[in-house]
Scaffold this motif. Sequence first.
Motif, PDB file in Angstrom:
ATOM      1  N   PHE A 125       0.582  -1.054   0.059  1.00 26.03           N
ATOM      2  CA  PHE A 125       0.140  -0.196   0.062  1.00 26.03           C
ATOM      3  C   PHE A 125       1.306   1.046   0.238  1.00 26.03           C
ATOM      4  CE2 PHE A 125      -1.831   3.881   2.448  1.00 26.03           C
ATOM      5  CZ  PHE A 125      -2.936   3.590   1.421  1.00 26.03           C
ATOM      6  N   CYS A 126       2.210   1.228   0.724  1.00 26.93           N
ATOM      7  CA  CYS A 126       3.043   2.143   0.936  1.00 26.93           C
ATOM      8  C   CYS A 126       3.041   3.033  -0.666  1.00 26.93           C
ATOM      9  CB  CYS A 126       3.530   2.388   2.295  1.00 26.93           C
ATOM     10  SG  CYS A 126       2.855   2.218   3.147  1.00 26.93           S
ATOM     11  N   ALA A 127       4.457   1.676  -0.732  1.00 23.76           N
ATOM     12  CA  ALA A 127       4.579   1.944  -2.248  1.00 23.76           C
ATOM     13  C   ALA A 127       3.468   2.110  -2.996  1.00 23.76           C
ATOM     14  CB  ALA A 127       5.464   0.828  -2.120  1.00 23.76           C
ATOM     15  N   ASN A 128       2.750   1.501  -3.240  1.00 28.66           N
ATOM     16  CA  ASN A 128       1.944   1.955  -4.523  1.00 28.66           C
ATOM     17  C   ASN A 128       1.428   3.570  -4.504  1.00 28.66           C
ATOM     18  OD1 ASN A 128       2.739  -0.745  -5.496  1.00 28.66           O
ATOM     19  ND2 ASN A 128       0.522  -1.366  -4.360  1.00 28.66           N
ATOM     20  N   HIS A 129       0.813   3.631  -2.547  1.00 24.87           N
ATOM     21  CA  HIS A 129       0.441   5.162  -2.883  1.00 24.87           C
ATOM     22  C   HIS A 129       2.004   6.728  -2.845  1.00 24.87           C
ATOM     23  CE1 HIS A 129      -3.055   2.511  -2.274  1.00 24.87           C
ATOM     24  NE2 HIS A 129      -3.798   3.947  -3.132  1.00 24.87           N
ATOM     25  N   GLY A 130       3.144   5.740  -2.327  1.00 19.05           N
ATOM     26  CA  GLY A 130       3.885   6.656  -2.646  1.00 19.05           C
ATOM     27  C   GLY A 130       4.051   7.351  -1.115  1.00 19.05           C
ATOM     28  N   VAL A 131       3.266   6.907   0.174  1.00 21.71           N
ATOM     29  CA  VAL A 131       3.112   7.264   1.126  1.00 21.71           C
ATOM     30  C   VAL A 131       4.783   7.300   2.237  1.00 21.71           C
ATOM     31  CG1 VAL A 131       1.311   7.469   3.433  1.00 21.71           C
ATOM     32  CG2 VAL A 131       0.528   6.944   1.022  1.00 21.71           C
ATOM     33  N   LEU A 132       4.757   7.900   2.706  1.00 23.10           N
ATOM     34  CA  LEU A 132       5.626   7.845   3.940  1.00 23.10           C
ATOM     35  C   LEU A 132       5.133   7.575   5.353  1.00 23.10           C
ATOM     36  CD1 LEU A 132       8.710  10.850   2.889  1.00 23.10           C
ATOM     37  CD2 LEU A 132       8.665   8.074   2.637  1.00 23.10           C
ATOM     38  N   LEU A 133       5.116   6.685   6.148  1.00 22.33           N
ATOM     39  CA  LEU A 133       4.505   6.844   7.649  1.00 22.33           C
ATOM     40  C   LEU A 133       5.753   7.225   9.205  1.00 22.33           C
ATOM     41  CD1 LEU A 133       3.831   2.508   7.806  1.00 22.33           C
ATOM     42  CD2 LEU A 133       2.032   4.948   6.545  1.00 22.33           C
ATOM     43  N   ASP A 134       4.661   8.201   9.753  1.00 22.05           N
ATOM     44  CA  ASP A 134       5.475   8.535  10.806  1.00 22.05           C
ATOM     45  C   ASP A 134       4.548   7.653  12.242  1.00 22.05           C
ATOM     46  OD1 ASP A 134       6.737  10.239   9.716  1.00 22.05           O
ATOM     47  OD2 ASP A 134       5.835  12.149  11.066  1.00 22.05           O
ATOM     48  N   LEU A 135       5.157   6.336  12.230  1.00 20.42           N
ATOM     49  CA  LEU A 135       4.652   5.384  13.109  1.00 20.42           C
ATOM     50  C   LEU A 135       4.939   6.052  15.093  1.00 20.42           C
ATOM     51  CD1 LEU A 135       6.050   2.496  11.610  1.00 20.42           C
ATOM     52  CD2 LEU A 135       3.927   4.015  11.157  1.00 20.42           C
ATOM     53  N   VAL A 136       4.169   6.000  15.867  1.00 16.14           N
ATOM     54  CA  VAL A 136       4.345   6.389  16.998  1.00 16.14           C
ATOM     55  C   VAL A 136       4.517   4.631  17.945  1.00 16.14           C
ATOM     56  CG1 VAL A 136       3.471   7.903  18.449  1.00 16.14           C
ATOM     57  CG2 VAL A 136       3.099   8.531  16.331  1.00 16.14           C
ATOM     58  N   VAL A 137       4.764   4.362  18.397  1.00  9.03           N
ATOM     59  CA  VAL A 137       4.399   3.373  19.620  1.00  9.03           C
ATOM     60  C   VAL A 137       3.902   3.922  20.424  1.00  9.03           C
ATOM     61  CG1 VAL A 137       5.126   0.922  20.711  1.00  9.03           C
ATOM     62  CG2 VAL A 137       6.505   2.115  18.011  1.00  9.03           C
ATOM     63  N   GLU A 138       2.952   2.612  20.523  1.00  8.05           N
ATOM     64  CA  GLU A 138       2.176   2.602  22.354  1.00  8.05           C
ATOM     65  C   GLU A 138       1.681   1.713  22.203  1.00  8.05           C
ATOM     66  OE1 GLU A 138       1.169   5.458  24.417  1.00  8.05           O
ATOM     67  OE2 GLU A 138       2.254   7.094  22.966  1.00  8.05           O
ATOM     68  N   ASP A 139       1.537   1.152  23.392  1.00  9.99           N
ATOM     69  CA  ASP A 139       0.896  -0.114  24.228  1.00  9.99           C
ATOM     70  C   ASP A 139      -0.477  -0.369  24.026  1.00  9.99           C
ATOM     71  OD1 ASP A 139       1.914  -2.156  26.259  1.00  9.99           O
ATOM     72  OD2 ASP A 139      -0.248  -1.915  27.153  1.00  9.99           O
ATOM     73  N   GLN A 140      -0.689  -1.236  23.464  1.00  9.61           N
ATOM     74  CA  GLN A 140      -2.448  -1.750  22.598  1.00  9.61           C
ATOM     75  C   GLN A 140      -3.602  -0.569  23.657  1.00  9.61           C
ATOM     76  OE1 GLN A 140      -1.098  -5.309  22.387  1.00  9.61           O
ATOM     77  NE2 GLN A 140      -1.248  -6.109  24.646  1.00  9.61           N
ATOM     78  N   ASP A 141      -2.968  -1.085  25.276  1.00  8.81           N
ATOM     79  CA  ASP A 141      -4.322  -0.103  25.971  1.00  8.81           C
ATOM     80  C   ASP A 141      -4.466   1.115  25.992  1.00  8.81           C
ATOM     81  OD1 ASP A 141      -5.534  -2.647  26.146  1.00  8.81           O
ATOM     82  OD2 ASP A 141      -3.657  -3.256  28.013  1.00  8.81           O
ATOM     83  N   VAL A 142      -3.068   2.118  25.402  1.00 13.19           N
ATOM     84  CA  VAL A 142      -3.272   3.284  25.505  1.00 13.19           C
ATOM     85  C   VAL A 142      -3.358   3.736  24.483  1.00 13.19           C
ATOM     86  CG1 VAL A 142      -2.241   3.420  28.198  1.00 13.19           C
ATOM     87  CG2 VAL A 142      -0.777   2.718  26.045  1.00 13.19           C
ATOM     88  N   GLY A 143      -3.258   3.306  22.978  1.00 11.47           N
ATOM     89  CA  GLY A 143      -2.410   4.146  22.180  1.00 11.47           C
ATOM     90  C   GLY A 143      -3.532   4.772  21.884  1.00 11.47           C
ATOM     91  N   LEU A 144      -4.863   4.844  22.266  1.00 11.70           N
ATOM     92  CA  LEU A 144      -6.254   5.833  22.128  1.00 11.70           C
ATOM     93  C   LEU A 144      -5.766   7.186  22.316  1.00 11.70           C
ATOM     94  CD1 LEU A 144      -8.395   4.934  20.700  1.00 11.70           C
ATOM     95  CD2 LEU A 144      -9.169   4.071  22.310  1.00 11.70           C
ATOM     96  N   LYS A 145      -5.199   7.399  23.197  1.00 12.78           N
ATOM     97  CA  LYS A 145      -4.672   8.690  23.844  1.00 12.78           C
ATOM     98  C   LYS A 145      -4.145   9.729  22.768  1.00 12.78           C
ATOM     99  CE  LYS A 145      -0.264   8.091  26.584  1.00 12.78           C
ATOM    100  NZ  LYS A 145      -0.416   7.771  27.351  1.00 12.78           N
ATOM    101  N   ARG A 146      -3.432   9.199  21.620  1.00 14.21           N
ATOM    102  CA  ARG A 146      -2.871   9.933  21.069  1.00 14.21           C
ATOM    103  C   ARG A 146      -4.088   9.837  20.041  1.00 14.21           C
ATOM    104  NH1 ARG A 146       2.461  10.864  20.743  1.00 14.21           N
ATOM    105  NH2 ARG A 146       4.407   9.037  22.390  1.00 14.21           N
ATOM    106  N   MET A 147      -5.186   9.285  19.250  1.00 16.26           N
ATOM    107  CA  MET A 147      -6.043   9.879  18.402  1.00 16.26           C
ATOM    108  C   MET A 147      -7.118  10.884  19.410  1.00 16.26           C
ATOM    109  SD  MET A 147      -6.856   8.395  15.821  1.00 16.26           S
ATOM    110  CE  MET A 147      -8.607   7.666  15.770  1.00 16.26           C
ATOM    111  N   ARG A 148      -6.932  10.978  20.449  1.00 12.11           N
ATOM    112  CA  ARG A 148      -7.697  11.603  21.155  1.00 12.11           C
ATOM    113  C   ARG A 148      -6.825  12.905  21.715  1.00 12.11           C
ATOM    114  NH1 ARG A 148      -8.712   9.410  25.928  1.00 12.11           N
ATOM    115  NH2 ARG A 148     -10.459   8.007  24.549  1.00 12.11           N
ATOM    116  N   ALA A 149      -5.902  12.888  21.493  1.00 14.25           N
ATOM    117  CA  ALA A 149      -4.604  14.188  21.607  1.00 14.25           C
ATOM    118  C   ALA A 149      -4.154  14.536  19.825  1.00 14.25           C
ATOM    119  CB  ALA A 149      -3.047  13.295  22.005  1.00 14.25           C
ATOM    120  N   GLY A 150      -5.280  13.876  18.857  1.00 13.83           N
ATOM    121  CA  GLY A 150      -5.231  14.672  17.829  1.00 13.83           C
ATOM    122  C   GLY A 150      -3.713  14.013  17.161  1.00 13.83           C
ATOM    123  N   GLU A 151      -2.653  13.842  18.038  1.00  6.40           N
ATOM    124  CA  GLU A 151      -1.600  13.494  17.400  1.00  6.40           C
ATOM    125  C   GLU A 151      -0.549  12.622  15.864  1.00  6.40           C
ATOM    126  OE1 GLU A 151       1.230  13.046  20.528  1.00  6.40           O
ATOM    127  OE2 GLU A 151       0.107  13.896  21.712  1.00  6.40           O
TER     128      GLU A 151
END
Lengths: 298, 298
Positions: free
Chosen positions: A114-140
Amino acid sequence: MFDYKLLAALAAVVEQAGFERAAQVLGLSQSAVSQRIKLLEARVGQPVLVRVTPPVPTDVGRRLLNHVQQVRLLERDLQGQVPALDEGGLPERLRIALNADSLATWWAQAVGDFCANHGVLLDLVVEDQDVGLKRMRAGEVAACVCAAERPVAGARSLALGAMRYRALASPAFIARHFPRGVEAQQLARVPAIVFGPDDLLQHRYLTGLGVPGGFAHHLCPSSEGFVRLACAGFGWGLVPELQVEQELASGALVEIIPERPLDVPLYWHHWRSGGELLATLTGHLQRAARVWLVAPDG
Amino acid sequence: MFDYKLLAALAAVVEQAGFERAAQVLGLSQSAVSQRIKLLEARVGQPVLVRVTPPVPTDVGRRLLNHVQQVRLLERDLQGQVPALDEGGLPERLRIALNADSLATWWAQAVGDFCANHGVLLDLVVEDQDVGLKRMRAGEVAACVCAAERPVAGARSLALGAMRYRALASPAFIARHFPRGVEAQQLARVPAIVFGPDDLLQHRYLTGLGVPGGFAHHLCPSSEGFVRLACAGFGWGLVPELQVEQELASGALVEIIPERPLDVPLYWHHWRSGGELLATLTGHLQRAARVWLVAPDG
């Protein structure tokens, strides 16, 4: 309308984890970035950042970042239709939070094409599976893979399937602590390995065996390090089956109590008005994740 | 003397990343922990914590934590000689910061026997090799593995050897972007993989090739995820040789320009008055690290 120069400065300071790097990314002086943040705070009437290292958004700062994230995704779509709007000609970037174990196992294979075909670069942020959602809420971030099902306001969630974990240890560790076979009641007395303070998998496993309460443990916030510690006999711990196919086949790691897997459901959270690129990725992931994850109801 | 109940509350809040978990660890109510922090601040005459999530020590808070860390190490020694002093009978814990790539490769094998023989539990903190030292300065850890040589005040540093990195990519990635062979000048135009904003290895590699300036990149703050992205053809990046022996042998990853390794020296930082356990570990590491790392002057 809002002054997006000010909001972009806020986003850059949080994403780059500092004023200096934000200035570099924005092509401004550090004092210009500082001025923009101060001006934003004057308009909002309260602080948007706590000045620690790295700077942390305040509640209102988080709400602004959340808004910036959504506006950016909408801009991406428009740029596809009206290319002249694209100021810098920068490649598309998607900022995504996900749990370390997904990143250490199925993620790259699932989204590589997907990334190669769409020329997308990823900024990955590692968060524990039980708390990752806070990054969404934070708009990050634009999207997130985590164990929580309930979406934040303005977002949708989608069940991807479950990661299957096994409680593993090295044969030497088992021989040293359990020469007569593993007794569940004794497990809390030997060292475990725990990913971090938010990792409750070992607790859940022991509770499932009827062994509640605390236990001795090493803390190791690295998926690969976790497996290395387990192989070197530091302790027992829950590891994704996908990550240790070789170690299980070679006998470097063995299940401490046979056939007691722990399945952790994973959800894909994405902004409802997140634009076409995110919608396409969502469709792609829904299909691709099935290859590696256990079926949601299976 | 200082009131160590107050200092222990400060240490717990920072180490547990919150008041709630600090209260659990200390066996106190959350408001009791809060009270102790406030009392400490009243005595010190200024804030010791910035109340964000997770709480961050102020400058004076950091100095106090640094002190607590050293006192704890000294207490450990004394408890060895005067076991009755040991209040909780807790096993020894060592809090150590290290770079993700060490944790993903040589660390577990180098210290596994030491920890098992001395009954030590590790609290590992992952920090980029160029910034890990700030954890020492903050008094949050007893020791640290990082790329900086100069010790902080009160500590010593010891050269362990160097990690050898290779700039790698998948054969498919190379075939797609460089059908006629890799040209150094074109490397900045194809996606790289970067561990995080503090990871300058890819920049150094390009600068070494005479290609200064920025380049397109994915951000992936996970050692294992980094290798997975590289294998899946997301980009090129610098990976510790130790971590990808299999991938190099199988041809899943290849060096983009043959025989251009990058060696990153690693140093072990430990408190000068860190007690016997830390001194023993230091001696052990000095010998053990040689097996995996390139000789300091080689």
